[in-house]
Scaffold this active site. Structure first.
Site, PDB file in Angstrom:
ATOM      1  N   HIS A   8       0.613  -1.339   0.209  1.00  0.00           N
ATOM      2  CA  HIS A   8       0.336   0.216  -0.116  1.00  0.00           C
ATOM      3  C   HIS A   8       0.504   1.106  -0.216  1.00  0.00           C
ATOM      4  O   HIS A   8       0.162   2.057  -0.258  1.00  0.00           O
ATOM      5  CB  HIS A   8      -0.800  -0.002   1.091  1.00  0.00           C
ATOM      6  CG  HIS A   8      -2.508   0.793   1.384  1.00  0.00           C
ATOM      7  ND1 HIS A   8      -2.025   1.393   0.109  1.00  0.00           N
ATOM      8  CD2 HIS A   8      -3.842   0.824   1.387  1.00  0.00           C
ATOM      9  CE1 HIS A   8      -3.204   2.433  -0.068  1.00  0.00           C
ATOM     10  NE2 HIS A   8      -4.060   1.765   0.826  1.00  0.00           N
ATOM     11  N   TYR A  18     -14.631   5.471   8.717  1.00  0.00           N
ATOM     12  CA  TYR A  18     -13.903   6.159   7.464  1.00  0.00           C
ATOM     13  C   TYR A  18     -14.797   6.192   6.210  1.00  0.00           C
ATOM     14  O   TYR A  18     -14.740   5.030   5.725  1.00  0.00           O
ATOM     15  CB  TYR A  18     -12.437   5.917   7.853  1.00  0.00           C
ATOM     16  CG  TYR A  18     -11.473   5.411   6.769  1.00  0.00           C
ATOM     17  CD1 TYR A  18     -10.269   6.984   7.498  1.00  0.00           C
ATOM     18  CD2 TYR A  18     -11.176   5.253   5.930  1.00  0.00           C
ATOM     19  CE1 TYR A  18      -9.497   6.887   6.898  1.00  0.00           C
ATOM     20  CE2 TYR A  18      -9.876   5.486   4.806  1.00  0.00           C
ATOM     21  CZ  TYR A  18      -9.403   6.242   5.467  1.00  0.00           C
ATOM     22  OH  TYR A  18      -7.977   6.680   4.397  1.00  0.00           O
ATOM     23  N   THR A  37      -4.846  10.435  -0.550  1.00  0.00           N
ATOM     24  CA  THR A  37      -6.423  10.465  -0.296  1.00  0.00           C
ATOM     25  C   THR A  37      -6.603  11.441   0.650  1.00  0.00           C
ATOM     26  O   THR A  37      -6.063  11.809   1.521  1.00  0.00           O
ATOM     27  CB  THR A  37      -6.665   8.912   0.587  1.00  0.00           C
ATOM     28  OG1 THR A  37      -5.395   8.645   1.539  1.00  0.00           O
ATOM     29  CG2 THR A  37      -6.228   7.593  -0.341  1.00  0.00           C
TER      30      THR A  37
END
Length: 776
Positions: A472, A588, A601
């Site tokens: 990630h 979230y 993000t």
């Protein structure tokens, strides 16, 4: 040992008869072709860099400019107002050129300067235009005159035929929100989750922070935003990802699934051959910058920076923090099968291997009977466990000899491939259970058969099913999703298979076979490997997963209800969570900020006062459907506004995170920030977007739909939910949680999601006239 002999270009032997010199023509040919390929790549990079550097103009526009100025010169006109003559006077080559040559050179110099000035002006105007986000807040289908004029100007200055990175210099910087606005929005977001006393306490902490420490931290952030390309992204990458010491597996890495209903071939080696070839085609397009930049409404560019480290990238473990190793090129992939590692070369005779040749390489690995060397079988578990033991083991056992060479081959590979020995996918007799097992396999496998440090691992199962597991830190899921969409479409619709399920095309029998990597794992290292494996195995065993398809309706029906599909699903998740746990929680939802340079993000806090009012009305039997629908529309509009704010740089969570980082750099303690950053996200959600609809013809090939992807739970007592909206009538969900938590159950929550989606749809059916009025 054929590959070992080819690695030596020449050999010589000294004897009484003289020197016997033996040249390897094969090796020299490989060296020559490698050099040619390297220089071609450098030339392409220079060309692409120049074309991108002058965008939105084109190199041909320079020639047009020079020609136009020269024509005016010969027409006895001077558009430069004397500047060309001034340039001519100061040219250092006046003694070597004729007067006509001096005229041409000075005119060309003036034209070039004017051309560059126009480029900078166009970029500045485009950057200012891209700072306008009012279009996002307008009602769908109703565009104001201001937005129409703005859109026309954007199209005018955006240029034509952009390359992948053409817009990077024109993208605006992410703005730092006003401190007052962030405090107000934060308090509003926690209001439905706190008692009156708790809220008053947090409000007092927020006011104190805003008046004392906050302005000082805010000043540093603004200073950084003026200097850096993005005031968030580098700290986000370092502190959220690279400084994390827990396992990447489950906690950070995520996965992407294959087609749900279709497996293009049951031949494992053939599927691997086509997919690897498709990935190499994508890499070639990436290197040549032929991938189109993502555009909203066909003209509003999004940042492409995350594409840069897709291939040839590995996360390297360190003691205090990891680092990202990215190479400009890699000519091989690393393959894992049945406990063994192999290197597969991607090029032969200066060209990329064809699908049929790649299939032969993988078939050779599948048929290799060589057993794993001691410690090799579970070696990848080092990347699945805690980061510090892996960093210490890497420094102690992988810095010399065969271990160093083999690890270098793995870490410098274009990407990692696992030829899995199991079968996965939507299978009988229990399709639902098999889909859950498929998701878990992609997320963590056997905890020792994926290299979780690689930018991504391609997983191909024994029955031909496939998927990805992605690290990630280097990029977010939409970037990997873009690659995966291309690969699935290319595999199924462009490359294809023959009647026996094998790759199409010819093959060269002289392609060198795969090279098995050699390891010398001492007992001390084996102990570390087994410890990491136990940590990873316990973590994987604690994951409860439920992946399911929702076929009752999709975005087609939701849009007829005149509401956002994402807002609809998010409110359904709020209703499902309340029914599941009988309480609300901090939620979230991931949103992108790629309208700005190097944006990644932002968080949309989906649990709002408005969403809670709607959920309470749904749970209250005394409320009628008209009132519920009214509250739904209010909550959906609130959610859409929060999503717009997050996309346009007005979110709060990245701002609060960066304020916290600055406070740590200054050695200052903030009770407010410390408490805010420690709040648990009990419900973490993300939508997987489909970005290349043109690649899939769902009308003629309705079964070629992706199941999307998923991730592990963020909180030990919470849920992780990913969803993908496919076509008009299908939504796929991926739900994860911890088995050990007494509060959660993935299948129970999945059932609650289904029921919540259906119950909200029934509100519109029961209130058709009310819905048609738009709640006026």
């Amino acid at each position: 040992m054929a590959e070992a002999h080819q690695a030596v270009a020449f050999q010589f032997t000294v004897s009484p008869e003289g020197i016997d010199l033996q040249l390897s023509h094969v090796a020299f040919k490989e060296i020559y072709l490698s050099g040619v390929r390297s220089w071609k790549k450098k030339c392409n990079q220079l060309r692409n860099g120049f074309v991108t550097g002058v965008y939105p103009a084109s190199p041909s526009s320079w020639l047009f400019m020079v020609t136009a100025i020269l024509v005016t010169q010969y027409s006895r006109l001077d558009p430069s107002m004397g500047m060309i003559d001034k340039i001519k006077e100061h040219l250092p080559v006046s003694g070597y050129l004729s007067d006509q040559g001096m005229n041409i050179l000075s005119a060309a110099t003036f034209s070039t300067v004017l051309w560059l000035a126009l480029i900078m002006t166009m970029r500045s105007i485009l950057k200012m235009l891209l700072c306008y986000h009012g279009w996002m807040y307008e009602e769908h289908g109703k565009m104001s005159n201001t937005t129409k004029i703005w859109l026309a100007l954007v199209k005018m200055f955006a240029g034509r035929k952009p390359m992948l990175y053409s817009y990077q210099a024109s993208l605006p910087r992410l703005p730092v929100p006003a401190l007052k606005d962030t405090m107000q929005k934060y308090l509003e977001s926690i209001r439905p989750l706190t008692t009156d006393a708790e809220f008053q306490r947090m409000a007092a902490l927020a006011r104190d922070f805003e008046q004392t420490l906050g302005p000082r931290l805010q000043w540093y952030l603004k200073l950084k935003s003026w200097w850096a390309s993005n005031y968030v992204s580098d700290w986000w990458e370092e502190y959220v990802y690279l400084r994390g010491r827990g396992p990447l597996m489950v906690n950070s890495n995520y996965y992407a699934m294959d087609f749900i209903y279709v497996t293009p071939t049951p031949v494992q080696a053939a599927r691997a051959g086509n997919l690897v070839y498709a990935m190499m085609m994508y890499r070639r397009k990436l290197v040549q910058e032929e991938i189109k930049p993502m555009l909203i409404q066909g003209c509003l560019p999004m940042c492409s920076a995350q594409w840069e480290r897709m291939f040839n990238t590995t996360r390297i473990p360190g003691m205090e923090g990891d680092s990202i190793q990215h190479l400009q090129d890699s000519r091989h992939i690393a393959v894992y099968h049945a406990g063994r590692f192999f290197r597969v070369l991607l090029y032969h005779n200066g060209r990329m291997l064809r699908p049929r040749e790649l299939q032969a390489q993988f078939q050779s690995i599948l048929g290799d009977p060589t057993p794993p060397s001691p410690g090799e079988e579970k070696l990848p578990a080092l990347t699945a466990g805690e980061r510090d033991p892996w960093a210490r083991a890497r420094n102690a056992f992988f810095q010399t000899g065969q271990n160093e060479q083999s690890l270098s081959i793995v870490e410098k590979a274009a990407f990692f491939v696992t030829l899995d020995t199991s079968e996965q996918g939507l299978r009988e007799p229990n399709p639902g259970q098999s889909l859950d097992a498929y998701a878990k396999s992609l997320l963590h496998g056997r905890c020792c058969d994926r290299w979780f440090d690689k930018s991504f691992t391609l997983i191909v199962y024994r029955n031909g099913k496939s998927g990805l597991n992605a690290e990630h830190s280097w990029a977010d899921a939409p970037i990997v999703g873009h690659l995966w969409e291309y690969c699935l479409a290319t595999d199924a619709f462009t490359l294809g298979y023959d009647a026996y399920g094998n790759c199409k095309g010819d093959m060269d029998p002289n392609v060198p076979p795969p090279q098995k990597l050699q390891w010398e794992i001492p007992p001390e290292c084996e102990a570390v490997i087994m410890q990491s494996f136990r940590v990873a195995y316990n973590l994987a065993s604690d994951i409860d997963f439920h992946a399911f398809t929702f076929k009752d309706f999709g975005k087609g029906l939701i849009k007829k209800c005149r509401t956002s599909p994402d807002g609809f699903i998010q409110l359904a998740l709020q209703l499902a969570h309340f029914r599941d746990k009988k309480k609300f929680c901090l939620t979230y939802e991931a949103s992108m900020t790629r309208l700005f340079r190097e944006g990644r993000t932002e968080t949309v806090r989906s649990c709002t006062i408005e969403s809670c009012n709607f959920v309470k009305a749904m749970m209250d039997p005394t409320q009628d459907d008209s009132a519920r629908l009214h509250l739904f529309r209010v909550a959906a509009e609130k959610h859409q506004n929060l999503y717009r704010q997050a996309m346009t740089g007005a979110g709060i969570d990245r701002h609060l995170f960066c304020l916290y980082v600055v406070s740590k750099y200054l050695g200052l303690d903030s009770p407010f920030l410390r408490e805010v950053l420690s709040e648990p996200w009990r419900l973490s959600t993300s939508q997987t977007p489909i970005q290349q609809l043109e690649l899939f013809d769902l009308q003629n090939h309705p079964d070629y739909v992706s199941c999307g992807g998923g991730f592990g739970p963020v909180d030990d007592n919470g849920y992780g939910v990913s969803y993908i909206i496919v076509g008009e009538d299908l939504i796929n969900f991926h739900v994860s949680c911890k088995v050990s938590s007494p509060e959660t159950d993935a299948h129970r929550f999945g059932l609650n999601i289904r029921n919540a989606m259906t119950d909200i749809a029934l509100l519109f059916k029961a209130n058709k006239k009310f819905a048609a009025r738009g709640d006026q």
